[in-house]
Design an enzyme around this catalytic site. Structure first.
Site, mmCIF file in Angstrom:
data_model
loop_
_atom_site.group_PDB
_atom_site.id
_atom_site.type_symbol
_atom_site.label_atom_id
_atom_site.label_comp_id
_atom_site.label_asym_id
_atom_site.label_seq_id
_atom_site.Cartn_x
_atom_site.Cartn_y
_atom_site.Cartn_z
ATOM 1 N N SER A 81 10.482 54.709 21.019
ATOM 2 C CA SER A 81 10.809 53.615 20.114
ATOM 3 C C SER A 81 9.639 53.215 19.244
ATOM 4 C CB SER A 81 11.270 52.396 20.905
ATOM 5 O OG SER A 81 10.139 51.804 21.512
ATOM 6 N N LYS A 82 10.035 52.621 18.124
ATOM 7 C CA LYS A 82 9.062 52.135 17.166
ATOM 8 C C LYS A 82 8.157 51.114 17.846
ATOM 9 C CE LYS A 82 10.884 50.078 13.427
ATOM 10 N NZ LYS A 82 11.456 50.020 12.095
ATOM 11 N N ARG A 83 8.769 50.242 18.661
ATOM 12 C CA ARG A 83 8.012 49.172 19.303
ATOM 13 C C ARG A 83 6.945 49.694 20.252
ATOM 14 N NH1 ARG A 83 11.237 45.211 22.478
ATOM 15 N NH2 ARG A 83 9.355 44.721 23.642
ATOM 16 N N ASP A 84 7.260 50.771 20.964
ATOM 17 C CA ASP A 84 6.267 51.322 21.884
ATOM 18 C C ASP A 84 5.262 52.213 21.164
ATOM 19 O OD1 ASP A 84 7.339 50.086 24.154
ATOM 20 O OD2 ASP A 84 8.937 51.574 24.237
ATOM 21 N N GLY A 85 5.448 52.371 19.857
ATOM 22 C CA GLY A 85 4.494 53.161 19.079
ATOM 23 C C GLY A 85 4.511 54.635 19.454
#
Ligand code: GLU
Length: 480
Positions: free
Chosen positions: A252-256
């Site tokens: 995910s984008k959030r976890d980079g």
């Protein structure tokens, strides 16, 4: 028959790692079979598009060496390769499908559709379009079209029978036709939907093998029906498993961890990333894990693709990246490491020497700055660091040794590594002590750390004579 594969991304953001892997497999399969690899930009969903992202796709593919034979910026015999430039083609083909009875004009407006949805909801039947417009008389259709009534074109899915295809990875997939909706293929604004444009283009571009993420597995029966409607042979389907962060979580984008660029920013080499993602969901069989792109082409085989989700293993990527760094020659490593060395050290130092010391110590280039943090400024350290059982030293003996080291180094004019080494070994001899009893205190005094790239002598060379002596006298003050 010449094999033709394509990568067909929608320009909606940065290059997702899963997308890059799809591109890689399509490239490898084409190249392995002396085929053609095509890039096609699928930009008909105007709302999801992000300006400038097609360029990111071109750049990323070029950066990692996935050269396409045909594509928007390189041309080719079946262009244009950008869907928004092919609008006429989709209209013609949608109308062709209407003539063949596999599609129809639908004039239902929002109100009628909402009403149908409510009725279905109330009677608890799963909602799909009720084929109202499939039964209009041809006079009615002609009249509405000539009046300019807004309309879409829908696929006419037969109500009986099954549709199936054989996926090379997932095997035979079969669904009842009545579970499929009469999906819109051409919207009222003239734009095709993904499913339709994708099928038309794959056919017109001569794609023989469709390689893509398994999230498209459920759309494929609709695609197969479109092929049937046109009287075309469908391509070979190869769906690949999703890349997962853990068993139940996607990247995910959030976890980079979703985008290629995230990994470059974290100090991974593009070669290592490509090598690693090739192995996510595909196994070459055998022990070998480090593959150049050319070796991947050689080894690639659809049979090696697994259908179970591919779990992203960052430790393995770290290891592989370290392998690539260690395999570089000194000069190449220096050039790659230089920006990171400069980030960690502002003082004027011999960057070649530092690079040499760092080469086998890091798995990622971004680890470099923090390992060099003691060069610009000596950290405040505890005297306990001087205690080292194996080296047979402690704060007390370190104090004595540093007091011996200081004048010897102060007298030394030749500040090259060999000269310092010889001088200190002569001191060891004179004092009748162990090497470690000299070198350990020196390292701690110069770095304030227990772990450093290189030992005391190398650090002294890097720091230069003035700073070395200053740090030793600082240590002597601390140890008093
Ligand atoms: N445009 C689709 C995507 O963004 C392509 C799917 C396919 O390869 O058929 O993933």
């Amino acid at each position: 028959m010449q094999y033709r594969t394509r990568f067909a991304p929608s320009p909606t953001g940065y290059m997702h790692l899963g997308g890059l892997r799809t591109a890689l497999y399509a490239y490898l399969f084409a190249k392995k079979n002396n085929g053609v690899f095509i890039l096609r930009i699928e930009d008909t969903d105007r709302e999801r598009q992000v300006e400038g992202t097609a360029e990111i796709i071109y750049e990323t593919l070029a950066e990692v060496g996935l050269t396409y034979d045909e594509g928007p910026d390189v041309g080719g015999p079946y262009g244009p390769y950008v869907q928004s430039e092919r609008m006429e083609i989709y209209r013609e083909h949608a109308e062709m499908l209407v003539k063949r009875g596999h599609a129809y004009y639908c004039f239902c407006g929002k109100e009628e559709l909402d009403e149908q949805r409510l009725i279905h909801h109330a009677s608890r039947v799963s909602h799909k379009y009720n084929k109202h417009c499939a039964n209009l008389s041809s006079e009615e259709i002609t009249r509405k079209l000539s009046e300019g009534t807004p309309c879409v074109i829908r696929q006419n899915v037969p109500e009986e029978g099954k549709v199936f295809f054989n996926d090379c990875v997932y095997g035979r997939i079969e669904v009842e036709k009545n579970t499929l909706e009469d999906q819109i293929i051409l919207k009222s604004d003239g734009f095709p939907t993904y499913n339709f444009a994708n099928v038309v283009d794959d056919r017109l571009m001569g794609v023989t093998h469709v390689i893509r993420g398994n999230e498209f597995l459920s759309s494929t029966p609709k695609h197969v029906l479109l092929y049937e409607g046109f009287g075309w042979e469908p391509p070979v389907y190869i769906h690949v498993p999703t890349i997962m962060r853990t068993a139940d979580k996607k990247l995910s984008k959030r976890d980079g961890d979703a985008y290629f660029g995230d990994f470059i920013a974290k100090g991974y080499l593009k070669e290592a990333i490509v090598n690693y993602i090739a192995l996510l969901g595909w196994s070459p069989g055998g022990e070998k894990e480090k593959f150049s792109l050319a070796e991947l082409v050689e080894a690639f085989d659809i049979e090696g693709i697994s259908k179970s989700p591919a779990i992203f293993d960052i430790k393995k990527l770290d290891w592989l990246n370290g392998e690539y760094l260690r395999a570089m020659d000194g000069e190449e490593f220096h050039d790659k490491a230089l920006p990171y060395i400069k980030e960690g050290v502002k003082r004027d130092i011999d960057t070649r020497m530092v690079a040499k010391l760092m080469k086998d110590r890091v798995e990622r280039l971004t680890e470099i700055p923090e390992q060099l943090d003691f060069i610009d400024a000596l950290p405040d350290y505890s005297l306990e660091l001087y205690t080292h059982k194996k080296m047979k030293t402690n704060a007390e003996s370190a104090g004595q040794m540093l007091a011996e080291i200081f004048p010897v180094l102060e007298r030394l004019d030749d500040w090259r590594q060999e000269a310092i080494h010889e001088t200190l070994m002569a001191l060891v001899e004179r004092l009748g002590c162990k090497n470690g009893q000299i070198l350990w205190p020196l390292r701690v005094a110069l770095s304030g750390k227990a772990q450093t790239p290189g030992g005391g002598i190398e650090i002294a060379v890097i720091l230069g004579k003035g700073e070395t002596l200053a740090r030793i006298s600082h240590a002597l003050g601390k140890l008093k």
